[in-house]
Write an enzyme that holds these catalytic residues in place. Structure first.
Site, short mmCIF file in Angstrom:
data_model
loop_
_atom_site.label_atom_id
_atom_site.label_comp_id
_atom_site.label_asym_id
_atom_site.label_seq_id
_atom_site.Cartn_x
_atom_site.Cartn_y
_atom_site.Cartn_z
N ASP A 1 62.40 52.28 27.89
CA ASP A 1 62.29 52.38 26.31
C ASP A 1 62.77 53.77 26.11
OD1 ASP A 1 61.78 51.96 23.85
OD2 ASP A 1 59.40 51.80 23.91
N ARG B 1 64.25 61.80 25.43
CA ARG B 1 62.86 61.18 25.85
C ARG B 1 63.19 60.75 27.27
NH1 ARG B 1 60.66 55.96 22.17
NH2 ARG B 1 59.12 55.36 23.82
#
Lengths: 547, 260
Positions: free
Chosen positions: A299, A326
């Site tokens: 994710d 991220r």
């Protein structure tokens, strides 16, 4: 049911500067009118750098709260205000728009769009703000609409459908104005959507082009998917892009492929998920792409704001793009070509052992039940970074020592339903310790640093090295703002709002706001006074120097 | 017009809005004695993610008035009630599920575990007998329930609401493996030479709040601290071997019944 609330004409006494039209030229030259905040990132470059210098090291201690605006609804407030000639425009969840006197916090009007209750979003009813062009505001909605509003009355001008909410498409990002077009992307990466960015005619709402972030049959990149996986492959676009008017390229980060946690179910690189795509804003044609995390199983949305700057790179003037991802790596790319220039981890990373010469990660998946670093929420996330051309430093918020244990499951696609293929649990010292994975945190912050902590970090993009960091006990979802007086404004989940020396990280001033700072402070000037506004919890607080 | 909504559960909220006429039941629900194995809980977890999560949500709290993790239901009390609800559904919108008896048992175990994905096994005895075990074992020398007992260790008045049975089971038998990080014993030496021992309530970058061994609530600036130790050994003794297995099950049933 949609209607305007009669919150108009509160006192009607304080005259507000007549608002000139916000042309696209004004937005392109936003750096030359620092009294305003005309687009999400302040300027198209994504730098969140302001040339206002009234608040400086010598007087920052005199900052005081000038006014607050209380959220009219409850829940996380991730809006990014705009300020145009003394008037602030901002949203609150789910899809309210407010026009506020930027000197006093008093409302001119409030427009309320009530999204269809069947709308589905993964992570709360977020809206991150409006865009402005001329005297029209633009807002995307949770049920997939794009609405144009009269900026002076709050009344709708047109309303068009971007995508079908019944298939779990939504719009949470603020639109991006480029020339005469309104660009917006879609959320829904947890529900098996096929992501896209689309451009709409600012006058009529007519869709002019659409770029699918997952290529279809016959298009380059289609070979990175097997079978019908591309139809439900995600790659949403839910944060703001950046624009280089000189190159006439617009850049957007894309989100995770779907199903989120089970990469084995969608073999291949899954282009253009977890990528940056460079598009011609006139046609929507792809100029180049760079994928940060091929076949992502963690994710690791690449939905960060691209930060554009011009600097000498190995002795050559270079147009670069900086990106703290991220996935835990910090990247520098050549934004003319997408060429990888540099990349290195900025937090503990074990899902990859490093990057190859082209910037592709050398993936090292951890075994079942083993922790992966960084965890599900990433080393950083959607909250915007900043860059100061004065200090040459890149500023961003980081989660340290935070990992997740992933669980992978086969999942069958059902239209409009969750399509996540497993789950992720934060690594925790004992079962049941409060972690981000539990998401809901009560009024008592019983998080401890044993499950990770936050940092405000300044990094030199030329060396990839951290220059300073400010350690926080709790994690942080705060964006960053840096000014030409070398002050960094940033916050954290604990509810503190800080002014730091942008060169050293020394704490110059702080204020406790009682709720987590989400999204990013902005700064503007009205009547010769500089203000700094920040949202924390359910309050937007605006600070200025003591009179 | 709804003024605010959290759309993460909107589908479920719409399906079940008619059920709002019922009240949440927070009274003790464990009339019977039960044992739930790790296999059952984990099998129930897999069933839950496939069949139940879409409406009830990851945390079991997507339906208004129902919080499966915290044993808050509208009408359900016994394990048989849970089985019946799953099998027949209800007019408010929950569809019936055709599950085998073993599958029903597994789902019951997962719900009773407080949606414990880790699947810590536990056995619930008799809550009334458990209260007697609590009283005779000296728990109140450190803990407090409904205004009675000491405040040195966490107040247990609503422990059955905020902790899973498996976590409490581990607390009773292996306390060092179950102490929540915030509750670790702390020892502070201030710059002016005071030594303060206690239990944390809250900590941030600049300060720590605690209740000390004299039951005073203190907030201490870290800039005034010269030494700060966070203990890894819990002050709680293990009751493994000190209490009979049946007594531990009874005590656990009593703790689970404490809903505040």
């Amino acid at each position: 049911m949609r209607r305007i609330l009669p919150l108009l004409f509160l006192l009607g006494l304080a005259p507000v500067a007549a608002s000139a039209q916000v042309t696209s030229q004004r937005i392109e030259n936003a750096a030359s009118e620092p009294q305003n905040w005309l687009t999400y990132s302040g300027t198209y470059s994504g730098q969140r750098y302001s040339t206002l210098t009234q608040i400086d090291h010598a007087n920052v201690n005199n900052l005081e709260q000038k006014w607050i605006l209380q959220d009219q609804v409850s829940g996380a407030w991730e809006s990014n205000p705009l300020v145009v000639d003394g008037i602030m425009y901002l949203t609150e969840r789910p899809n309210d728009v407010m026009a506020v006197d930027a000197r006093t916090g008093k409302l001119f009007w409030l427009y309320r769009w009530t999204p269809d209750p069947g709308a589905r979003v993964c992570c709360g009813s977020q809206n991150r703000g409006v865009a402005i062009l001329g005297d029209t505001l633009y807002m995307g909605t949770l049920d997939g609409h794009l609405i144009a509003l009269d900026s002076k009355t709050g009344k709708p001008i047109w309303n068009t459908i971007v995508a079908d909410f019944k298939m779990a498409y939504s719009v949470t990002m603020a639109p991006l104005i480029v020339h005469d077009k309104v660009l917006v992307g879609v959320g829904g990466g947890e529900f098996g959507i096929r992501g896209f960015v689309a451009a709409f005619d600012s006058k009529t709402g007519k869709e002019l082009w659409r770029f699918y972030t997952i290529p279809g049959p016959g298009e380059p990149g289609f070979e990175s998917w097997k079978g019908d996986d591309w139809k439900t492959g995600g790659a949403p676009v839910w944060t703001m892009g950046s624009f280089d008017p000189g190159l006439n390229l617009v850049y957007f980060g894309t989100g995770n492929p779907g199903p989120d946690w089970n990469p084995g179910q969608r073999p291949g690189d899954n282009l253009y998920s977890d990528s940056v795509v460079a598009l011609d804003p006139d046609t929507g044609k792809l100029k180049w792409h760079f994928q940060f995390t091929p076949n992502d199983g963690y994710d690791y949305d690449s939905t960060q704001v691209p930060v554009l700057a011009d600097m000498n790179w190995n002795g050559k003037p270079t147009k670069v793009m900086m990106w703290a991802n991220r996935n835990g790596f910090f990247y520098v790319l050549d934004r003319e070509t997408g060429k990888f220039l540099r990349g290195a981890p900025f937090v503990k990373v074990n899902w990859a052992s490093g990057l190859d010469p082209n910037g592709r990660p050398i993936q090292t998946p951890q075994g079942p039940g083993q922790p992966t670093y960084p965890g599900n929420q990433g080393g950083t996330n959607w909250y915007p970074p900043a860059y100061s051309p004065r200090t040459g430093l890149f500023y961003f918020s980081v989660w340290e020592n935070y990992g997740s244990i992933y669980r992978r499951e086969e999942v069958k696609y059902q239209p409009g339903r969750n399509f996540d293929g497993g789950g992720a649990a934060a690594v925790s010292p004992v079962p049941g310790a409060p972690t981000m994975a539990q998401a809901r945190r009560g009024p008592i912050d019983n998080w401890t640093s044993e499950v990770g902590n936050g940092e405000a970090v300044a990094l030199d993009p030329k060396t990839g090295k951290q220059v300073w960091s400010f350690l926080q006990y709790d994690v942080t979802n705060s964006g960053n703002l840096v000014t030409a007086s070398d002050i960094l404004f940033v916050g954290g989940n604990e509810g503190f709002f800080y002014a730091m020396d942008a060169r050293t990280g020394d704490l110059l001033w702080k204020s406790y706001l009682g709720g987590p700072v989400l999204n990013t402070p902005i700064t503007y000037e009205v009547d010769g006074k500089q203000y700094v506004s920040v949202i924390a919890g359910n309050v937007l607080a605006t600070f200025g120097l003591r009179d | 017009m709804r003024r605010s909504l959290d759309l993460s559960g909107s589908l479920a909220l719409r399906c079940f809005s008619a059920a709002l006429v019922f009240f949440a039941i927070t009274a003790p629900v464990f009339a019977q004695e039960h044992e739930y194995s790790a296999d059952q809980i984990q099998s129930g977890y897999r069933l839950y993610t496939g069949q139940c999560q879409i409406c009830h949500g990851n945390n079991g709290d997507n339906i208004a008035g129902v919080n499966l993790a915290r044993q808050q239901f509208k009408t359900v009390r016994s394990d048989d009630d849970i089985r019946r609800m799953i099998t027949t559904g209800n007019p408010a919108g929950m569809p019936p599920f055709a599950l085998k008896p073993e599958e029903l048992d597994n789902l019951v175990a997962f719900v009773r575990s407080g949606l414990d994905q880790g699947g810590v096994p536990f056995q619930l005895g008799d809550a009334d007998r458990g209260k007697a075990v609590y009283d005779k074992s000296g728990c109140a020398q450190c803990h407090r329930i409904a205004g009675h007992g000491a405040r040195t260790a966490p107040d247990l008045t609503d422990i059955g609401f905020i902790r899973r049975p498996g976590q409490m089971m581990t607390s009773l038998t292996k306390p060092n493996s179950a102490t929540q990080p915030i509750n670790r014993p702390i020892a502070i030496v201030t710059k002016d030479g005071r030594t303060i021992k206690g239990r944390r309530y809250d900590e941030d970058t600049f300060s720590v709040r605690l209740i000390d061994s004299r039951e005073q609530m203190l907030s201490i600036q870290k800039s005034n601290i010269s030494r700060y130790d966070i203990g890894r050994q819990s002050d709680m003794p293990s009751y493994q071997g000190k209490l009979a297995d049946g007594e531990i099950s009874d005590l656990l049933a009593y703790l689970v019944s404490l809903k505040g």
